[in-house]
Structures are given as structure tokens and as C-alpha cells.
Design a protein around this motif. Structure first.
Motif, PDB file in Angstrom:
ATOM      1  N   ARG A 227       0.831  -1.212   0.000  1.00  0.00           N
ATOM      2  CA  ARG A 227       0.000   0.000   0.000  1.00  0.00           C
ATOM      3  C   ARG A 227       0.864   1.259   0.000  1.00  0.00           C
ATOM      4  N   ASP A 228       1.965   1.235   0.748  1.00  0.00           N
ATOM      5  CA  ASP A 228       2.806   2.427   0.864  1.00  0.00           C
ATOM      6  C   ASP A 228       3.708   2.628  -0.351  1.00  0.00           C
ATOM      7  N   ARG A 229       4.134   1.545  -0.983  1.00  0.00           N
ATOM      8  CA  ARG A 229       5.140   1.636  -2.048  1.00  0.00           C
ATOM      9  C   ARG A 229       4.602   1.332  -3.436  1.00  0.00           C
ATOM     10  N   TYR A 230       3.286   1.055  -3.541  1.00  0.00           N
ATOM     11  CA  TYR A 230       2.783   0.593  -4.835  1.00  0.00           C
ATOM     12  C   TYR A 230       1.436   1.231  -5.156  1.00  0.00           C
ATOM     13  N   SER A 231       1.405   2.552  -5.149  1.00  0.00           N
ATOM     14  CA  SER A 231       0.196   3.225  -5.608  1.00  0.00           C
ATOM     15  C   SER A 231       0.018   2.972  -7.103  1.00  0.00           C
TER      16      SER A 231
ATOM     17  N   LEU B 265       3.874  -5.904 -10.083  1.00  0.00           N
ATOM     18  CA  LEU B 265       4.429  -6.429 -11.327  1.00  0.00           C
ATOM     19  C   LEU B 265       5.584  -7.387 -11.119  1.00  0.00           C
ATOM     20  N   GLU B 266       6.073  -7.516  -9.906  1.00  0.00           N
ATOM     21  CA  GLU B 266       7.247  -8.342  -9.636  1.00  0.00           C
ATOM     22  C   GLU B 266       6.926  -9.831  -9.836  1.00  0.00           C
ATOM     23  N   PRO B 267       7.873 -10.601 -10.377  1.00  0.00           N
ATOM     24  CA  PRO B 267       7.626 -12.024 -10.677  1.00  0.00           C
ATOM     25  C   PRO B 267       7.790 -12.908  -9.442  1.00  0.00           C
TER      26      PRO B 267
ATOM     27  N   ARG C 126       2.873   2.374  -9.951  1.00  0.00           N
ATOM     28  CA  ARG C 126       2.874   1.175 -10.789  1.00  0.00           C
ATOM     29  C   ARG C 126       3.051   1.542 -12.258  1.00  0.00           C
ATOM     30  N   GLU C 127       2.417   2.598 -12.699  1.00  0.00           N
ATOM     31  CA  GLU C 127       2.562   3.016 -14.088  1.00  0.00           C
ATOM     32  C   GLU C 127       4.010   3.388 -14.401  1.00  0.00           C
TER      33      GLU C 127
END
Length: 380
Positions: free
Chosen positions: A21-25, A84-86, A29-30
Motif C-alpha cells: 500500500r505504501d510503495r505501490y500506488s 508487477l514483480e515475478p 505502478r505506471e
């Protein structure tokens, strides 16, 4: 059966949810999507620093020794935030194969690096003709002095564009569709004779096609006995299916929440459209499908690490079928209830819908798993 989370599991879920939540708005992400790697290296490193990369791995290799339920908690939160990380391809699928097939030396050399996030894995099992069949392998591995020579083509290797090692299936004996004679190799993508064609997938993550032109590997890069990898491939794909179901749950929950908020705020005829009974019925249908999918994803997580059996395979096939149908239904209904805005690139619902559709085609679509379930029932 007690479905309540333990204190440790609740802490794990809260940690992943807070970090994502804090690092992936959505705006961040875009930016990650447009970057060179297609995901956030900083976020990937943070997962390692917090020990989250180590959750699915065994303790003797620096892992957490987590269960299928622990992996479910991580994947649900990553799915909710469209990360998006695998993680699935590297920490669950790839590391699982290495743990099951690798020798003590191979596991000791590479798994601690995977646990910290220093080494990223990818899995190259699909070929253009295989259509979800793990034993349909036309890539070949020929024994040469001191090792093997690989030739062939692998497609849709998610995360393969940035992986440090890629696990590649190749046939060392037998003909097309033979279940024996399939081996698994650890491939350095920078080795001579390897060519990667990278591309972004429609739902965000990046993948590559892998071309192998006489790639020579030493004996240490063969995982397990030659020609006997299929059982492990099927078992670990089952664990990956359970994790993928959990990721889809996170996406579905967020799509449902976004749709509910929209119906409460969108005005028509001087009233929120959520007051219209027909739309309330559609939301009730979505909720019903979501709850059924959550139940099946939970079942998949609980049986993912059990010993291989027909009963386990039936449960995983049923879970993938139910979750896939629910994912497609919720994605379509969310778009319909939003109208045109639900299809715009700038609104995150469109990305959840695309992700849900693509998840339904990875690791076997609903028809594939329905047929697998039917075949297992006939054999019972």
C-alpha cells in the motif's frame, strides 16, 4: 476446521499489505511498468530485506519455511495492488522446482540467493504447440562431453527478461508427448547460444521468448536424474496454481470494492445508481462468485504442499476452474457496471480486469482444468 489466521500469519498479511500500500500506488505502478525492468527493483529488494522473499523457501536455505497458506497471504496482497514483480515465478514456482529436484550442492549454491531476492528465477516450460501440456516438449538436450547441448524454443516466459537463472525443460529421450525422457536444466540467459525476445504482456508483467541454439551446459546445471523431471514439474505447477488463485482473489476483491464504491457515488436520476435494484442483484451475484472463489483458493492453499496424489490434483484443478470462472465473471460485470470509464487506461479497474482475464489463461485455462478434473474422477 479452524480457518482463523495464526498470530504470525496475521502479522505476515499485515506486513505485505502495508508495504504494498505504501510503495505501490497505481501511479507508481505506471512508472514501474514503463521502466527498463518493467517492475520496481527497489520494491523487490525491500521484499528481500523484510524476509518476504523467503516465505516459501525452506529454513535451511535462509527461508521462512512457509506453508501454502502463507504464500496465499502474500500473493493475495500482491494481487490486490497489481504488483508487477515475478514473485510467483521466482519464489514459488522456480524455487520449488530447485528445492525438489536440485542436489544438495545445487540447493546450497543458489537457494540462499533466491531467499534474499538477490537471485531471480524464471520457469520456461511452455512451447508454441504445447497448450498447457507439460509433457509436450520438443526442445532437445543432447548429451555431450562434460554436459548437455540444448536446442529449441520456449515461449511466454514470465519474468524471464530479468531472471538471473531460467529453469528450462528439454527432452533428453523419447518422442513427442512421451511422459518419460523430460529433463530440467538451470540456464544462464547470458550463455552463448541463448537469445531472448522481451515484450510487455497486456496485463502489465513482462515476459520473453527464449531461443536456444546449441547452448552448452555443464553437468551441474541438470536438475535431478535425466529424463525424470515430469512428476516434479506437475507437482510444482500445482503449487503455482494455488498461488495464482490467491493472486486472483486479491484482484477480484479490489475490483469488487471499486465497483461498489462507484455504484454508491455515481448519480443518475438524482440518486446513486447503487439504489437501483437490478444493479444490487448484479453486485450480489458478484459477491457470491467471489465468496465461492475465496473458498476454493483457500482449499488450494491448504492442499498445495501435501504429497502428490489424485485427490490433491483434483482439488487444485477444481480450484483453478472455479477461480477462473469467477475471475472472468467479476471482471466482465465490473466493466459493465462502470460503463466506459471502466475501460480507460488511467483507471485501475481496467488493469484489474485485464489481469484477471490473463490469469485465467496462465497455467491452464478453465477448460483444461475441467478436463483434468473429469479425467481424475474417471480414474478414481
Amino acid at each position: 476446521m479452524d480457518f482463523n489466521l495464526s498470530e504470525e500469519q496475521q502479522m505476515l498479511q499485515d506486513t505485505v499489505a502495508r508495504v504494498a500500500r505504501d510503495r505501490y500506488s497505481f501511479e507508481q505502478r505506471e512508472q514501474f511498468y514503463l521502466s527498463e525492468t518493467g517492475f520496481s527493483r527497489e520494491f523487490w529488494n525491500q521484499l528481500g530485506e523484510l524476509g518476504l522473499s523467503a516465505v516459501p523457501l525452506r529454513e535451511e536455505y535462509g527461508g521462512f519455511g512457509g506453508s501454502g497458506v502463507d504464500s496465499m497471504l502474500v500473493m493475495t496482497e500482491l494481487g490486490r495492488n497489481l504488483c508487477l514483480e515475478p514473485y510467483l515465478q521466482s519464489q514459488i514456482h522456480g524455487a520449488g522446482l530447485l528445492q525438489q529436484l536440485g542436489s544438495a550442492d545445487q540447493r546450497g549454491q543458489w537457494l540462499p540467493q533466491v531467499a534474499t531476492g538477490e537471485l531471480q528465477l524464471a520457469v520456461a516450460l511452455e512451447e508454441s504447440q504445447s497448450h498447457y501440456l507439460l509433457h509436450d516438449v520438443q526442445s532437445r538436450a543432447e548429451a555431450v562431453e562434460g554436459g548437455w547441448r540444448l536446442t529449441g524454443h520456449k515461449c511466454a516466459v514470465v519474468g524471464g527478461h530479468s531472471a538471473g537463472l531460467i529453469l528450462v525443460s528439454a527432452r533428453t529421450a523419447g518422442g513427442a508427448l512421451d511422459e518419460s525422457g523430460i529433463s530440467l536444466f538451470l540456464l544462464d540467459p547470458k550463455a552463448a547460444g541463448v537469445r531472448r525476445r522481451d515484450y510487455p504482456c497486456i496485463d502489465g508483467p513482462r515476459a520473453c521468448d527464449l531461443y536456444l541454439d546449441g547452448v552448452v551446459l555443464d553437468q551441474n546445471h541438470l536438475l535431478g536424474p535425466a529424463g525424470q523431471a515430469l512428476a516434479a514439474l506437475r507437482y510444482q505447477q500445482g503449487r503455482a496454481v494455488a498461488a495464482q488463485c490467491a493472486e486472483a482473489i486479491g484482484n477480484m476483491q479490489e475490483a469488487f470494492s471499486l465497483t461498489l464504491d462507484y455504484l454508491k457515488t455515481r448519480q443518475q436520476f438524482n440518486a446513486p445508481i447503487g439504489k437501483f435494484q437490478v444493479l444490487q442483484h448484479r453486485m450480489a451475484d458478484m459477491r457470491g462468485e467471489l465468496e465461492l472463489a475465496i473458498s476454493m483458493a483457500t482449499l488450494a492453499a491448504c492442499i498445495a504442499d501435501e504429497p502428490d496424489s489424485d485427490e490433491r490434483s483434483r482439488g487444485l484443478a477444481a480450484a483453478k476452474f472455479v477461480v477462473t470462472r469467477a475471475a472472468r465473471f467479476i471482471a466482465e460485470q465490473a466493466i459493465q457496471l462502470h460503463g466506459g470509464i471502466g475501460m480507460t487506461w488511467e483507471y485501475n479497474l481496467a488493469h484489474h480486469a485485464k489481469r484477471l482475464v490473463m490469469l485465467s489463461h496462465q497455467l491452464g485455462d478453465d477448460d483444461h482444468h475441467l478436463q483434468a478434473y473429469a479425467d481424475l474422477m474417471r480414474n478414481a
